[in-house]
Design a protein around this motif. Sequence first.
Motif, mmCIF file in Angstrom:
data_model
loop_
_atom_site.group_PDB
_atom_site.id
_atom_site.type_symbol
_atom_site.label_atom_id
_atom_site.label_comp_id
_atom_site.label_asym_id
_atom_site.label_seq_id
_atom_site.Cartn_x
_atom_site.Cartn_y
_atom_site.Cartn_z
ATOM 1 N N TRP A 46 5.031 2.689 11.544
ATOM 2 C CA TRP A 46 5.478 3.349 10.321
ATOM 3 C C TRP A 46 4.342 4.072 9.602
ATOM 4 O O TRP A 46 4.582 4.910 8.726
ATOM 5 C CB TRP A 46 6.166 2.349 9.393
ATOM 6 N N GLY A 279 6.481 5.535 -2.389
ATOM 7 C CA GLY A 279 7.460 4.804 -1.588
ATOM 8 C C GLY A 279 7.865 3.511 -2.259
ATOM 9 O O GLY A 279 7.406 3.200 -3.364
ATOM 10 N N VAL A 282 8.764 -2.865 0.992
ATOM 11 C CA VAL A 282 9.758 -3.613 1.745
ATOM 12 C C VAL A 282 9.061 -4.799 2.397
ATOM 13 O O VAL A 282 7.987 -4.645 2.996
ATOM 14 C CB VAL A 282 10.399 -2.723 2.834
ATOM 15 N N ARG A 289 5.741 -3.348 4.190
ATOM 16 C CA ARG A 289 5.541 -1.972 4.623
ATOM 17 C C ARG A 289 6.031 -1.062 3.502
ATOM 18 O O ARG A 289 6.715 -1.502 2.573
ATOM 19 C CB ARG A 289 6.266 -1.676 5.928
ATOM 20 N N ARG A 291 8.317 2.150 2.461
ATOM 21 C CA ARG A 291 9.385 3.073 2.819
ATOM 22 C C ARG A 291 9.162 4.345 2.019
ATOM 23 O O ARG A 291 9.394 4.387 0.810
ATOM 24 C CB ARG A 291 10.745 2.460 2.512
#
Length: 296
Positions: A46, A279, A282, A289, A291
Amino acid sequence: MPSTRTPSWTVGDVTVHRVDEVPLPPATGRWLLPDATPELVAGHDWLRPDFTDSDGALRLHSHSFAFVLNGLRVLVDTGIGNGKERANPAWHDLRTDYPERLAAAGFPPDSVDLVVLTHLHADHVGWNTRAVDGAWAPTFPRARYLTARAEREFWAGYPMDEARAGMFRDSVLPVERAGLLDLVDVPAEGLELLPGLRLLPTPGHTPGHLAVELTSRGRTALITGDCLHHPVQLAHPAIGACVDIDPRQSAATRRALLESLAGTDTLLLGTHFAPPTAGRVVAEGEAFRLRPVPPA
């Protein structure tokens, strides 16, 4: 004037603008976050292609955030600055169009009311001042500049090398001499500066480091400062910066902050995050991470 549109995000009734200064060279990540090796980075798909290069090099940027809240024009951190003598080659004697970008976003320097400094490092205070007739003068003459009392008092008692002392001479002391710097005490639960704007203590990188929380109509955003330098630290909160004053406290602060944000609608705005910069956090296993949320 810059021809590109200023990236921005909507938080309730507030528009937060990212005012770009300069991308930082790939060597910055290797120096700043030495534990974020290419092998470790490669384990997190990611992060690509936005936050790392194909060879695992970390992408880092220098920018500010600007917004209008309750009629006040607010700027959070002021970047590296132009014409400053710096030991770091990536920061030395820059010639960027940051003032023009700031004006293009709707914040010409004379219009700014409040400058919040998350901490007093060279790449966060540089545009506090600009060269005027051979001297350093406040860039934002109508503004109050604000930082934590704990931050200023720490550096007042710190044995500075010449590079850091020079930074204070050109970017902090002129603001103090002009009577524009306000020091605030920030309790553990945070300090509400005005409705919708709260300072959160996030110590470790420096003792008085602050994050900035913005709330409007039930929506929230949080500007990281340097409690997070790069999204890889979401996946590995224990990874700290080589310049953290207290690495253990920095890691604990980072994990606690991420735990408080995970699964919420809070928009995380990274002070050094490469585009898309923002972002939502999460939870992923025992870590996190990002998003991404692109600008509008």
